[in-house]
Write a protein that holds these residues in place. Sequence first.
Motif, PDB file in Angstrom:
ATOM      1  N   UNK A 205       0.765  -1.292   0.030  1.00 38.57           N
ATOM      2  CA  UNK A 205       0.196  -0.012  -0.067  1.00 38.57           C
ATOM      3  C   UNK A 205       0.960   1.208  -0.093  1.00 38.57           C
ATOM      4  N   UNK A 206       0.484   2.101   0.999  1.00 37.25           N
ATOM      5  CA  UNK A 206       1.442   3.246   0.848  1.00 37.25           C
ATOM      6  C   UNK A 206       2.910   2.950   1.546  1.00 37.25           C
ATOM      7  N   UNK A 207       2.670   1.922   2.381  1.00 41.85           N
ATOM      8  CA  UNK A 207       3.969   1.202   2.788  1.00 41.85           C
ATOM      9  C   UNK A 207       4.005  -0.422   2.493  1.00 41.85           C
ATOM     10  N   UNK A 208       5.106  -0.714   2.925  1.00 46.66           N
ATOM     11  CA  UNK A 208       5.241  -2.444   2.492  1.00 46.66           C
ATOM     12  C   UNK A 208       5.609  -3.078   3.622  1.00 46.66           C
ATOM     13  N   UNK A 209       4.730  -3.905   4.269  1.00 43.75           N
ATOM     14  CA  UNK A 209       4.662  -4.929   5.444  1.00 43.75           C
ATOM     15  C   UNK A 209       4.497  -6.417   5.130  1.00 43.75           C
ATOM     16  N   UNK A 210       5.131  -7.246   5.941  1.00 48.33           N
ATOM     17  CA  UNK A 210       4.882  -8.547   5.863  1.00 48.33           C
ATOM     18  C   UNK A 210       4.838  -9.204   6.900  1.00 48.33           C
ATOM     19  N   UNK A 211       3.832 -10.482   6.960  1.00 50.06           N
ATOM     20  CA  UNK A 211       3.558 -11.252   8.114  1.00 50.06           C
ATOM     21  C   UNK A 211       3.669 -12.648   7.685  1.00 50.06           C
ATOM     22  N   UNK A 212       3.913 -13.545   8.518  1.00 49.58           N
ATOM     23  CA  UNK A 212       4.091 -14.848   8.335  1.00 49.58           C
ATOM     24  C   UNK A 212       3.047 -15.923   9.023  1.00 49.58           C
ATOM     25  N   UNK A 213       2.317 -16.815   8.344  1.00 51.51           N
ATOM     26  CA  UNK A 213       1.570 -17.869   9.029  1.00 51.51           C
ATOM     27  C   UNK A 213       2.446 -18.979   9.112  1.00 51.51           C
ATOM     28  N   UNK A 214       2.715 -19.811   9.967  1.00 58.46           N
ATOM     29  CA  UNK A 214       3.585 -21.031  10.058  1.00 58.46           C
ATOM     30  C   UNK A 214       2.737 -22.175  10.810  1.00 58.46           C
ATOM     31  N   UNK A 215       2.415 -23.158  10.583  1.00 61.82           N
ATOM     32  CA  UNK A 215       1.892 -24.055  11.069  1.00 61.82           C
ATOM     33  C   UNK A 215       0.400 -23.800  11.629  1.00 61.82           C
ATOM     34  N   UNK A 216      -0.264 -22.828  10.830  1.00 61.48           N
ATOM     35  CA  UNK A 216      -1.538 -22.327  11.122  1.00 61.48           C
ATOM     36  C   UNK A 216      -1.674 -21.225  12.017  1.00 61.48           C
ATOM     37  N   UNK A 217      -0.642 -20.542  12.551  1.00 61.57           N
ATOM     38  CA  UNK A 217      -0.424 -19.633  13.564  1.00 61.57           C
ATOM     39  C   UNK A 217       0.315 -18.554  12.938  1.00 61.57           C
ATOM     40  N   UNK A 243      10.979   7.605   3.878  1.00 57.03           N
ATOM     41  CA  UNK A 243      10.643   7.207   5.397  1.00 57.03           C
ATOM     42  C   UNK A 243       9.411   5.901   5.624  1.00 57.03           C
ATOM     43  N   UNK A 244       9.902   4.895   4.565  1.00 53.40           N
ATOM     44  CA  UNK A 244       9.095   3.937   4.298  1.00 53.40           C
ATOM     45  C   UNK A 244       7.827   3.983   3.612  1.00 53.40           C
ATOM     46  N   UNK A 245       7.768   5.092   3.046  1.00 50.81           N
ATOM     47  CA  UNK A 245       6.500   5.502   2.164  1.00 50.81           C
ATOM     48  C   UNK A 245       6.652   5.598   0.818  1.00 50.81           C
ATOM     49  N   UNK A 246       6.024   4.424   0.169  1.00 53.99           N
ATOM     50  CA  UNK A 246       6.115   4.477  -1.376  1.00 53.99           C
ATOM     51  C   UNK A 246       5.833   5.800  -2.005  1.00 53.99           C
ATOM     52  N   UNK A 247       6.796   5.973  -2.925  1.00 51.53           N
ATOM     53  CA  UNK A 247       6.401   7.429  -3.948  1.00 51.53           C
ATOM     54  C   UNK A 247       6.637   6.958  -5.413  1.00 51.53           C
ATOM     55  N   UNK A 248       5.738   7.492  -6.168  1.00 52.28           N
ATOM     56  CA  UNK A 248       5.790   7.078  -7.526  1.00 52.28           C
ATOM     57  C   UNK A 248       5.876   8.360  -8.653  1.00 52.28           C
ATOM     58  N   UNK A 249       6.057   8.016  -9.598  1.00 47.45           N
ATOM     59  CA  UNK A 249       5.892   9.028 -10.669  1.00 47.45           C
ATOM     60  C   UNK A 249       4.690  10.013 -10.654  1.00 47.45           C
ATOM     61  N   UNK A 250       3.592   9.241 -10.030  1.00 46.84           N
ATOM     62  CA  UNK A 250       2.371   9.856  -9.833  1.00 46.84           C
ATOM     63  C   UNK A 250       2.242  10.613  -8.383  1.00 46.84           C
ATOM     64  N   UNK A 251       3.094  10.509  -7.483  1.00 53.14           N
ATOM     65  CA  UNK A 251       3.128  11.011  -6.241  1.00 53.14           C
ATOM     66  C   UNK A 251       2.970   9.834  -5.138  1.00 53.14           C
ATOM     67  N   UNK A 252       2.335  10.147  -4.251  1.00 49.84           N
ATOM     68  CA  UNK A 252       1.963   9.033  -3.133  1.00 49.84           C
ATOM     69  C   UNK A 252       1.091   8.078  -3.605  1.00 49.84           C
ATOM     70  N   UNK A 253       0.275   8.294  -4.763  1.00 55.58           N
ATOM     71  CA  UNK A 253      -0.911   7.376  -4.968  1.00 55.58           C
ATOM     72  C   UNK A 253      -0.354   6.535  -6.033  1.00 55.58           C
ATOM     73  N   UNK A 254      -0.441   5.341  -6.230  1.00 54.63           N
ATOM     74  CA  UNK A 254       0.038   4.249  -7.146  1.00 54.63           C
ATOM     75  C   UNK A 254      -1.175   4.227  -7.955  1.00 54.63           C
ATOM     76  N   UNK A 255      -2.515   4.456  -7.564  1.00 54.68           N
ATOM     77  CA  UNK A 255      -3.531   4.121  -8.559  1.00 54.68           C
ATOM     78  C   UNK A 255      -3.515   4.464  -9.868  1.00 54.68           C
ATOM     79  N   UNK A 256      -3.312   5.676 -10.152  1.00 56.55           N
ATOM     80  CA  UNK A 256      -3.346   6.275 -11.586  1.00 56.55           C
ATOM     81  C   UNK A 256      -2.249   5.790 -12.425  1.00 56.55           C
ATOM     82  N   UNK A 257      -1.107   5.313 -11.742  1.00 57.26           N
ATOM     83  CA  UNK A 257      -0.018   4.510 -12.628  1.00 57.26           C
ATOM     84  C   UNK A 257      -0.530   3.295 -12.887  1.00 57.26           C
TER      85      UNK A 257
END
Length: 372
Positions: A205-217, A243-257
């Motif tokens: 999204x505006x930032x990238x984050x990850x989380x993992x599920x292992x063994x169903x937890x 500062x961790x926020x995604x920036x594009x040629x369209x600014x902070x919003x990726x939708x138009x791109x």
Amino acid sequence: MTTPPPSTVRAVNARACLLVLRDASEPLTLGELAAATGLSRPTVDAVLQDLAAAGTVAPSAPAPSAGAGRPARRVTFVPSAASVAAIDIGARSVRCLVTDLAGTELARASVPFSAEAPVDALLAAVEATGHRPRAVGVAVPGILAADGRIAQSLAVPALVGLDPAALLEERLDCPVGVDNDIKLAALAEHHLGGPADSMLFVQLGHRISVAAILGGRILQGAHRLAGELGSQRGMRWTTSSERGRMMWSTGSEAKPLLERAATGEPAALAEVEEFCREIAPRLATVLLTLDPARVVVGGGLSRAGETLLAPLREALDHLLMTETSPDMVAARLTTDGALVGALGAGFRHGSAHLTGIPDVPAPWTGLAAALT
């Protein structure tokens, strides 16, 4: 082999009966319930007395009898016995979703977030639904310390230092389970997607984050830091991020791109492909460390579908020198992942308070109806 105490056996039996009744499409007789659980009729009868006392099951109209004998008595699950609330805290608003014990939506509300009175904002969201829940799950945009305090939150700094569970339990007088919003979104996708014992959830999204599920937890780690890649000093997903926020040629919003890329515009396609090449190395390292069966891509960017997923798969395949790689799919939830995951956490954390039985799993089949 140690024999479990009678109280444990009774709880296991009660859980089995409750789950069968909760999933049944119609009331069941004692015999049907005994057959479905493998328990004896006297055991089922004793369990039903406990469940009736807790209010989670009730007598239903007797089954029609084909002979002259007494019609078989039937029992049914009572979803309205209690409600569960989920709270999702955002930088500008607090959302609340309330369901009954079957996971059927009862109400939703959204109120402005107040940095000056954050706990009052959470309570206001619950009150706006018009329900008094008996258990609550909370999704927070930050890192939780071992003692329950929010140790870090780039998105909502006003939360740092607060212990949401303790503060809300005191005000709402019910159990409150709290976890990181991305981890809860991963939990929801794990239960609502196809069978997969292990999964990496990537929030784009505006930032990238990850989380993992292992063994169903949820994978938490020794210090609840599993997946918190942004906590590495100097870490940048892309050269253009700020500062961790995604920036594009369209600014902070990726939708138009992404919309232009979907039409095949060469410059937009090239930018999306470069973005995927930049984030792929860190994702590849995580994939080779955890070896999950599936990668689920969520967040606002996932709405682009194959416009984003195809170049991301290609970038990862280029890096992974392995015969197999995990399936990659778009998330089923793009805006409600953390909210539905928080409901699941609320059900699990408040199980004993809701049903009188510990460790009753959330009604994920019912919660699927909350998808948006």
